[in-house]
Enzyme design. Structure first.
Site, PDB file in Angstrom:
ATOM      1  N   GLY A 128      -0.454  -3.593   6.028  1.00 31.60           N
ATOM      2  CA  GLY A 128      -0.689  -2.187   5.925  1.00 31.60           C
ATOM      3  C   GLY A 128       0.522  -1.319   5.514  1.00 31.60           C
ATOM      4  O   GLY A 128       0.465  -0.216   5.217  1.00 31.60           O
ATOM      5  N   GLY A 166       2.055  -1.325   2.614  1.00 30.66           N
ATOM      6  CA  GLY A 166       1.840  -1.056   0.944  1.00 30.66           C
ATOM      7  C   GLY A 166       2.430  -2.206   0.228  1.00 30.66           C
ATOM      8  O   GLY A 166       2.975  -1.870  -0.988  1.00 30.66           O
ATOM      9  N   LYS A 167       2.367  -3.484   0.617  1.00 29.63           N
ATOM     10  CA  LYS A 167       3.074  -4.560  -0.148  1.00 29.63           C
ATOM     11  C   LYS A 167       2.338  -4.575  -1.756  1.00 29.63           C
ATOM     12  O   LYS A 167       2.975  -4.676  -2.607  1.00 29.63           O
ATOM     13  CB  LYS A 167       3.017  -6.060   0.498  1.00 29.63           C
ATOM     14  CG  LYS A 167       3.833  -6.169   1.557  1.00 29.63           C
ATOM     15  CD  LYS A 167       3.619  -7.652   2.353  1.00 29.63           C
ATOM     16  CE  LYS A 167       1.920  -7.997   2.375  1.00 29.63           C
ATOM     17  NZ  LYS A 167       1.648  -7.309   3.535  1.00 29.63           N
ATOM     18  N   THR A 168       0.844  -4.610  -1.735  1.00 34.39           N
ATOM     19  CA  THR A 168       0.102  -4.808  -2.669  1.00 34.39           C
ATOM     20  C   THR A 168       0.205  -3.591  -3.814  1.00 34.39           C
ATOM     21  O   THR A 168       0.343  -3.680  -4.772  1.00 34.39           O
ATOM     22  CB  THR A 168      -1.490  -5.147  -2.377  1.00 34.39           C
ATOM     23  OG1 THR A 168      -1.515  -6.231  -1.853  1.00 34.39           O
ATOM     24  CG2 THR A 168      -2.071  -5.355  -3.690  1.00 34.39           C
ATOM     25  N   SER A 169       0.352  -2.330  -3.206  1.00 37.02           N
ATOM     26  CA  SER A 169       0.316  -1.238  -4.097  1.00 37.02           C
ATOM     27  C   SER A 169       1.785  -1.137  -4.755  1.00 37.02           C
ATOM     28  O   SER A 169       1.916  -0.936  -6.045  1.00 37.02           O
ATOM     29  CB  SER A 169      -0.024  -0.232  -3.264  1.00 37.02           C
ATOM     30  OG  SER A 169       0.812   0.257  -2.098  1.00 37.02           O
ATOM     31  N   ASP A 193      -2.226 -13.523  -0.517  1.00 37.07           N
ATOM     32  CA  ASP A 193      -2.613 -12.814   0.548  1.00 37.07           C
ATOM     33  C   ASP A 193      -4.117 -12.837   0.825  1.00 37.07           C
ATOM     34  O   ASP A 193      -4.821 -12.294   0.128  1.00 37.07           O
ATOM     35  CB  ASP A 193      -1.934 -11.322   0.672  1.00 37.07           C
ATOM     36  CG  ASP A 193      -1.996 -10.787   2.170  1.00 37.07           C
ATOM     37  OD1 ASP A 193      -2.915 -11.427   2.944  1.00 37.07           O
ATOM     38  OD2 ASP A 193      -1.641  -9.681   2.421  1.00 37.07           O
ATOM     39  N   THR A 238      -5.897  -1.754   4.095  1.00 36.83           N
ATOM     40  CA  THR A 238      -5.458  -2.982   4.771  1.00 36.83           C
ATOM     41  C   THR A 238      -5.910  -3.085   6.330  1.00 36.83           C
ATOM     42  O   THR A 238      -6.526  -4.018   6.600  1.00 36.83           O
ATOM     43  CB  THR A 238      -3.807  -3.253   4.477  1.00 36.83           C
ATOM     44  OG1 THR A 238      -3.864  -3.310   3.153  1.00 36.83           O
ATOM     45  CG2 THR A 238      -3.789  -4.751   5.144  1.00 36.83           C
TER      46      THR A 238
END
Length: 590
Positions: free
Chosen positions: A23, A25-28, A50, A508
């Site tokens: 949550g 913000g790794k992906t964004s 992930d 997330t």
């Protein structure tokens, strides 16, 4: 407080790994960096391993483990490794030779042992190792970005020699990570090369992504130290979601800003040694190419092109949950959810609410990061409420000593090294605290028990499969406590037990909570209640950033209401910490 992250002004190594708590913000963040680099003329590949990744949602295109181009961004390519499918294939590869040769109960135990997070992580590492060591891939792309890095635990395991002894292959000591490792020996050289690449600062950079919050900064520190131990020294800390300024007359805006600034000032010394950058809090959902392009453009107004219209939803109060638990006479209440969503505060509030209704309540936690004393600094204000803590460190240490004492005279140093490292895994902690957990649940015969952070559905199935845990406990202690025998029947009895799933109104946390619910249902444990915590939708903020975030929450609250939860309640973002008995009583009435 820190410099803004402006990737167009920086240079980067070929391999870029992103890690951080769920949550944050790794992906964004990884996706926005990939777009920025591609727009600078680089050939970029972004890969997610992930299981909670929403990479295909971010790019609004279907992704598989096959590399494809992103049509809207020249030079950008992506793939989404299905870690769960990789783990399934991995389990089958390990278990298949034993089918028909071992009893079905043993096969069932083996399969459940390899259904946990550790197996998924190792199977995912097995997949992206091929990308990490493929000379053709390296020659094709200027940058390869991995959304979710392996943990230090996994990398230490892969650095160990792979010559497994017969004892290890046949071991039933209970540690659930040994199974998958028995199939890794054949790739020793490949893994060694991968770990070498990861620890080479000229080739690899690790991005630690955090929020300006105490819990996620603590997780970043833990990950940083753990990964430094295995040689990943080239690290950058990204503090994501920093509100740049507040509206002094808006209580929510002012309190939110001050809370973040306090967290930033208290970043531990171990992280201050790193290059630290801020990423601003934006008002819009980071889905779609156009939104991602704006993330690092701080000199442009992030609120101008996004709607602020809030669709009013019915937001059931938290007190409704308390009344339902009391009216149904529930005796065992488990709060579950990913780290940082507020499980401990919710568990404390439930305990206070039920004690105020005249119930005798015992509140306890198994979460090493949770400190119930912090919620009751002035002491007890109700004779109906008692508090305790299951100390994972103590339980794990006792379990490790028990296992190592059994094998110390039978194995050489190399084999013992395997077991010692395996006993560092998250799965070991779940097993170790199980006996203490069962004892606490047993107290529900005499009082209502509220437990902050329970064993996962995977752990409960592992312990139930072929009564493997029962047998292990009987072997080590000579007896099986009645509390252990009765635990699963109690947890599966919805007239006695309620699982309260806690989440935030964001992508997330909701998606991970959904997977948690599915995991519990595999163990035939069902949840009736969700709590959506820290919602700006439930406040009256007029801050342009926060009010537009409230708009983006609407989708996830609706998803919880309409698709995931039988019943739910919403707690607003609170400017004051829920500290103390009186504050918790106020939370119950929110």
């Amino acid at each position: 407080m820190y410099s803004m992250f402006r990737p167009e002004e920086m240079s980067f190594s070929r391999f870029l790994f992103f890690t951080g708590k769920g949550g944050v913000g790794k992906t964004s963040t990884a996706s926005a960096l990939a777009i920025t680099l591609a727009n600078l003329g680089k050939q970029v590949l972004i890969v997610s391993t992930d299981p909670a990744s929403n990479l295909q949602d971010v790019f609004e295109i279907e992704l598989t483990n096959n590399i494809i181009s992103i049509p809207a961004v020249e030079g950008l390519f992506a793939c989404n490794i299905d870690a769960e499918e990789a783990a399934r294939q991995y389990r089958e590869k390990v278990v298949e030779p034993y089918r028909g040769k071992l009893p079905d109960s043993v096969i069932q135990t083996m399969e459940e042992q390899m259904s946990g997070a550790c197996t998924v992580e190792i199977a995912a590492f097995d997949e992206f190792t091929n990308l990490l060591t493929d000379a053709k891939i390296e020659a094709t792309y200027d940058h390869i970005i991995f959304d979710t890095a392996p943990t230090g635990h996994t990398l230490r395991l892969l650095q160990l020699p792979m010559a497994w002894t017969d004892f290890l292959n046949e071991s039933t000591h209970g540690a659930s990570c040994l199974g998958p490792l028995s199939g890794l020996a054949e790739k020793k050289e490949l893994y060694s090369k991968s770990v070498s690449t990861l620890s080479n600062p000229s080739k690899t950079t690790l991005f630690l992504v955090s929020r300006p919050e105490e819990s996620t900064i603590h997780e970043a520190k833990r990950a940083s130290m753990e990964l430094r131990e295995v040689g990943l020294e080239n690290q950058i800390l990204l503090i994501n979601g920093v509100l740049q300024e507040c509206i002094q007359t808006d209580e929510v805006s002012s309190a939110f800003y001050k809370k973040q600034q306090r967290a930033l000032k208290e970043i531990p010394a171990e992280l201050r040694e790193l290059n630290i950058f801020e990423i601003p809090l934006v008002s819009f959902s980071l889905t779609g190419i156009d939104s991602l392009k704006k993330l690092f453009l701080i000199d442009k107004d992030p609120t101008s092109s996004f709607s602020s219209e809030i669709i009013k939803l019915e937001l059931p109060p938290f007190e409704k949950l308390i009344n339902d638990l009391h009216d149904r006479g529930i005796r065992i209440i488990l709060t579950m959810g990913k780290g940082g969503v507020g499980k401990t505060a919710i568990a404390s509030a439930i305990a206070v609410g039920l004690s105020e209704k005249g119930n005798r309540v015992h509140l306890t936690t198994t979460d090493p990061a949770a400190h119930l004393d912090n919620y009751f600094p002035e002491g007890m204000s109700s004779e109906n409420l008692t508090i305790s803590r299951i100390d994972p460190d103590v339980e794990v240490e006792n379990y490790r000593n028990e296992v190592l004492n059994k094998v110390s005279t039978e194995l050489d140093e190399q084999a013992i090294a395997y077991i010692k490292e395996d006993l560092e895994s998250p799965c070991t902690e779940e097993i170790a605290i199980f006996k203490a957990f069962a004892s606490v649940v047993d107290e529900s015969k005499h009082e209502v028990v509220v437990i902050d952070t329970a064993p996962t559905g995977h752990t409960l199935l592992l312990l139930d499969a072929a009564q493997s845990y029962h047998k292990e406990l009987e072997r080590s202690t000579g007896e099986i406590p009645e509390s252990v025998r009765e635990l699963l029947p109690r947890l599966r009895n919805n007239k006695q037990t309620e699982v309260v799933i806690v989440t935030l109104p964001e992508a997330t946390p909701v998606l991970e909570a959904s997977r948690l619910q599915e995991d519990l249902e595999r163990a035939h444990i069902y949840s009736n209640w969700w709590v959506v915590n820290q919602s700006f939708s439930a406040t009256d903020t007029t801050d342009p950033i926060l009010s537009r975030r409230a708009v983006s929450e609407q989708y996830w609250i609706s998803k919880v209401k309409n698709k995931l939860a039988k019943h739910f309640s919403v707690i607003p973002w609170l400017k004051n910490e829920t500290i103390g008995f009186e504050q918790l009583k106020k939370l119950v009435r929110k």
